[in-house]
Motif scaffolding. Structure first.
Motif, PDB file in Angstrom:
ATOM      1  N   THR A  29       0.807  -1.141   0.102  1.00 17.99           N
ATOM      2  CA  THR A  29       0.034  -0.006   0.017  1.00 17.99           C
ATOM      3  C   THR A  29       0.773   1.138   0.007  1.00 17.99           C
ATOM      4  O   THR A  29       0.630   2.339  -0.647  1.00 17.99           O
ATOM      5  CB  THR A  29      -0.851  -0.069   1.274  1.00 17.99           C
ATOM      6  N   TRP A  76      -3.392  -3.188  -8.159  1.00 21.29           N
ATOM      7  CA  TRP A  76      -3.790  -2.452  -7.022  1.00 21.29           C
ATOM      8  C   TRP A  76      -4.451  -1.185  -7.720  1.00 21.29           C
ATOM      9  O   TRP A  76      -4.099  -0.735  -8.658  1.00 21.29           O
ATOM     10  CB  TRP A  76      -2.529  -1.813  -6.321  1.00 21.29           C
ATOM     11  N   LEU A  92      -7.749   1.657  -0.976  1.00 28.80           N
ATOM     12  CA  LEU A  92      -6.990   0.786  -1.992  1.00 28.80           C
ATOM     13  C   LEU A  92      -7.669  -0.680  -1.972  1.00 28.80           C
ATOM     14  O   LEU A  92      -7.874  -1.186  -0.981  1.00 28.80           O
ATOM     15  CB  LEU A  92      -5.604   0.815  -1.444  1.00 28.80           C
ATOM     16  N   ALA A  94      -6.913  -4.513  -3.858  1.00 32.32           N
ATOM     17  CA  ALA A  94      -6.173  -5.490  -4.789  1.00 32.32           C
ATOM     18  C   ALA A  94      -6.859  -6.530  -5.127  1.00 32.32           C
ATOM     19  O   ALA A  94      -7.746  -7.093  -4.400  1.00 32.32           O
ATOM     20  CB  ALA A  94      -4.897  -6.040  -3.796  1.00 32.32           C
TER      21      ALA A  94
END
Length: 137
Positions: A29, A76, A92, A94
């Protein structure tokens, strides 16, 4: 708009079973946030450090949906959800092969000389422009 960065899972990200060791997700991140600053805001972490500035995380909340394994490539996706006086909230996610692996909600704080500091107008304008831009298909 959504900022995207692929990250391939390497051996150093994994535990002995070949599954991402959860603290490594925090490093990923951070990598996405660094790339966002350099590519979108036009103000790299190196430039910030040289000026006594930084963008540390003040809060992180993470949901781990599915494990990720060695050699997979995580897509991401970062979206700015709020721009405060000196803070930036973002989400965020993924993804890999159509599966949602992780969601992280972060609050980052712009600091100068170790204390919260209002966003410089030039950087605020770039973040705002990013937030208002339409998503690309």
């Amino acid at each position: 708009m959504i900022f995207r960065q692929p990250i391939r899972i390497e051996f150093n990200h994994c535990d002995p079973a070949g599954i991402v060791f959860y603290p490594r997700y925090f490093e990923m991140t951070n990598s996405v946030c660094q790339s966002f600053c350099r590519e979108i805001i036009g103000h790299s972490y190196a430039e910030m450090m040289a000026r006594g500035q930084g963008l540390p995380a003040a809060n992180i909340a993470v949901n781990f949906h599915l494990p990720s394994r060695l050699e997979e490539v995580l897509d991401w996706r970062m979206q700015v959800t709020r721009l405060g006086g000196s803070s930036l909230a973002c989400r965020l996610e993924a993804h890999c092969d159509g599966t949602h692996r992780l969601t992280a909600d972060l609050t980052l704080v712009f600091v100068a000389d170790g204390r919260p500091y209002p966003w410089p107008q030039e950087l605020r304008d770039r973040i705002t422009a990013f937030m208002e831009a339409p998503d690309e298909p």
